[in-house]
Design an enzyme around this catalytic site. Structure first.
Site, PDB file in Angstrom:
ATOM      1  N   VAL A   1       3.665   3.987  -1.000  1.00 16.47           N
ATOM      2  CA  VAL A   1       4.311   4.680  -2.146  1.00 16.47           C
ATOM      3  C   VAL A   1       5.740   4.813  -2.262  1.00 16.47           C
ATOM      4  O   VAL A   1       6.122   5.444  -3.184  1.00 16.47           O
ATOM      5  CB  VAL A   1       3.200   5.809  -2.320  1.00 16.47           C
ATOM      6  CG1 VAL A   1       1.907   5.811  -2.978  1.00 16.47           C
ATOM      7  CG2 VAL A   1       3.598   6.887  -1.206  1.00 16.47           C
TER       8      VAL A   1
ATOM      9  N   CYS B   1       5.402  17.457 -19.273  1.00 13.69           N
ATOM     10  CA  CYS B   1       5.464  16.209 -19.638  1.00 13.69           C
ATOM     11  C   CYS B   1       6.373  15.953 -20.649  1.00 13.69           C
ATOM     12  O   CYS B   1       6.519  16.670 -21.690  1.00 13.69           O
ATOM     13  CB  CYS B   1       4.035  15.713 -20.047  1.00 13.69           C
ATOM     14  SG  CYS B   1       4.147  13.953 -20.707  1.00 13.69           S
TER      15      CYS B   1
ATOM     16  N   HIS C   1      -1.033   1.411  -4.476  1.00 12.98           N
ATOM     17  CA  HIS C   1      -1.598   2.652  -4.452  1.00 12.98           C
ATOM     18  C   HIS C   1      -0.598   3.746  -5.079  1.00 12.98           C
ATOM     19  O   HIS C   1      -0.579   4.836  -4.626  1.00 12.98           O
ATOM     20  CB  HIS C   1      -1.706   2.771  -2.932  1.00 12.98           C
ATOM     21  CG  HIS C   1      -2.764   2.532  -2.141  1.00 12.98           C
ATOM     22  ND1 HIS C   1      -2.881   2.383  -0.608  1.00 12.98           N
ATOM     23  CD2 HIS C   1      -3.852   1.811  -2.503  1.00 12.98           C
ATOM     24  CE1 HIS C   1      -4.013   1.799  -0.746  1.00 12.98           C
ATOM     25  NE2 HIS C   1      -4.685   1.375  -1.608  1.00 12.98           N
TER      26      HIS C   1
ATOM     27  N   THR D   1      -0.209  -2.836   8.600  1.00 14.47           N
ATOM     28  CA  THR D   1      -1.169  -1.773   8.295  1.00 14.47           C
ATOM     29  C   THR D   1      -2.395  -1.944   9.344  1.00 14.47           C
ATOM     30  O   THR D   1      -2.531  -2.721   9.942  1.00 14.47           O
ATOM     31  CB  THR D   1      -1.580  -2.579   6.888  1.00 14.47           C
ATOM     32  OG1 THR D   1      -2.728  -1.758   6.451  1.00 14.47           O
ATOM     33  CG2 THR D   1      -2.008  -3.947   6.733  1.00 14.47           C
TER      34      THR D   1
ATOM     35  N   GLN E   1       0.853  -1.363   0.044  1.00 14.56           N
ATOM     36  CA  GLN E   1      -0.175   0.048  -0.098  1.00 14.56           C
ATOM     37  C   GLN E   1       0.889   1.299  -0.062  1.00 14.56           C
ATOM     38  O   GLN E   1       0.313   2.313  -0.176  1.00 14.56           O
ATOM     39  CB  GLN E   1      -0.714   0.118   1.250  1.00 14.56           C
ATOM     40  CG  GLN E   1      -1.633  -1.195   1.449  1.00 14.56           C
ATOM     41  CD  GLN E   1      -2.680  -1.140   2.609  1.00 14.56           C
ATOM     42  OE1 GLN E   1      -3.631  -0.339   2.718  1.00 14.56           O
ATOM     43  NE2 GLN E   1      -2.117  -1.833   3.782  1.00 14.56           N
TER      44      GLN E   1
END
Ligand code: BV8
Length: 225
Positions: A90, A133, A106, A173, A88
């Site tokens: 990042v 970008c 995630h 978690t 989960q």
């Protein structure tokens, strides 16, 4: 053939100095999740949300994997693709400890997603200054993380791995956020063995066949080795 599915949460990175979301003094206490981790929050105040993620992305260079991340890398080295690691988190600490197949349901701090051309780019800089970008040149990059109300990545593959496995292990978690919090119910419903390694009782501790209490840096190496 997956034999073990490992789910990690913020608790696996806590001892590396990465703030968790809900422990006292946790990350969210600086911000109400609903004011920074939703598409609505981003639409309402993109600079605030960019600054929140830019700060966390910059902080990655100041933290290191801990013994739990290294133990999970040893598990993959020993069992190969029989291990399916879904996180989960990042952060990139599993990768930096040597795990080669990390499924970030995630998303990832070190990635940016262009809302014009859809391209995803590895990203270590800031986004608040609206850099172009690399693909289409537009200044429409956003953090490539899954916000509340958005669909997590890899759900089909995660469900397949949960269906195939013999053992589901949840590490660090609180069992608050879905659909990750439902993985243990899915595993039990399909007759799998389940194990929780967590510092405190979580919302789903009573659902696991076995739940061990303690810091991940001790519990995970003891379980792996
Ligand atoms: C979705 C990325 C549909 C961004 C994150 C009402 C009821 C139920 C559900 C919902 C509801 N209303 C809305 C929902 C759905 C919602 C949700 O679950 N809301 C919650 C708040 C109720 N979920 C979603 O919107 C998800 N999308 O449902 O889409 C769908 C679903 C399936 C298929 C198709 C469509 C998307 C959610 C993703 C949100 N993004 N992160 C960012 O990072 O900024 S969530 C964020 O919090 C983290 O990523 C993490 O996943 C999550 C949970 O945090 P934890 O990792 O558990 O961390 P926490 O601090 O909570 O706990 C730490 C634990 O570690 C503690 O237990 C502690 O004891 C332990 N610990 C601490 N130190 C240690 C330790 N353990 C061991 N050792 C230590 N040293």
């Amino acid at each position: 053939m997956t034999r073990i599915v490992v789910l990690t949460g913020a608790g696996v990175s806590a001892e590396s100095g990465v703030a968790t979301f809900r422990d006292s003094g946790g990350l969210w206490e600086g911000h109400d999740p609903m004011t920074v981790a939703t598409p609505e929050a981003f639409a309402a105040d993109p600079d605030l949300v960019h600054r929140f993620y830019d700060a966390r992305r910059a902080a990655l260079s100041r933290v290191r994997p801990n013994a739990a991340h290294h133990a999970l890398a040893r598990l993959e080295a020993a069992l190969g693709d029989a291990v399916y690691l879904v996180t989960q988190n990042v952060d990139d600490l599993h990768e930096r400890a040597g795990t080669s197949r990390v499924h970030h349901m995630h998303g990832r701090l070190r990635a940016a997603w262009c809302t014009v051309c859809g391209a995803r780019h590895t990203w270590d800089g800031t986004l608040v200054d609206r850099p172009p970008c690399p693909g289409c040149g537009s200044s429409s990059l956003r953090p490539d993380v899954v916000w509340f109300g958005e669909v997590p990545y890899d759900m089909e593959a995660i469900e397949e791995a949960l269906w195939d496995c013999d053992l589901f292990v949840s590490i660090g978690t609180s069992g608050v956020v879905y659909p990750a919090a439902a993985f243990v119910h899915y595993a039990i419903g399909n007759g799998k063995q389940t194990l929780e390694l967590n510092l405190d009782r979580s919302d789903s501790s009573s659902d696991f066949h076995e739940s061990r209490r303690g810091p991940a840096s001790e519990l995970v190496p003891a379980w792996v080795d």
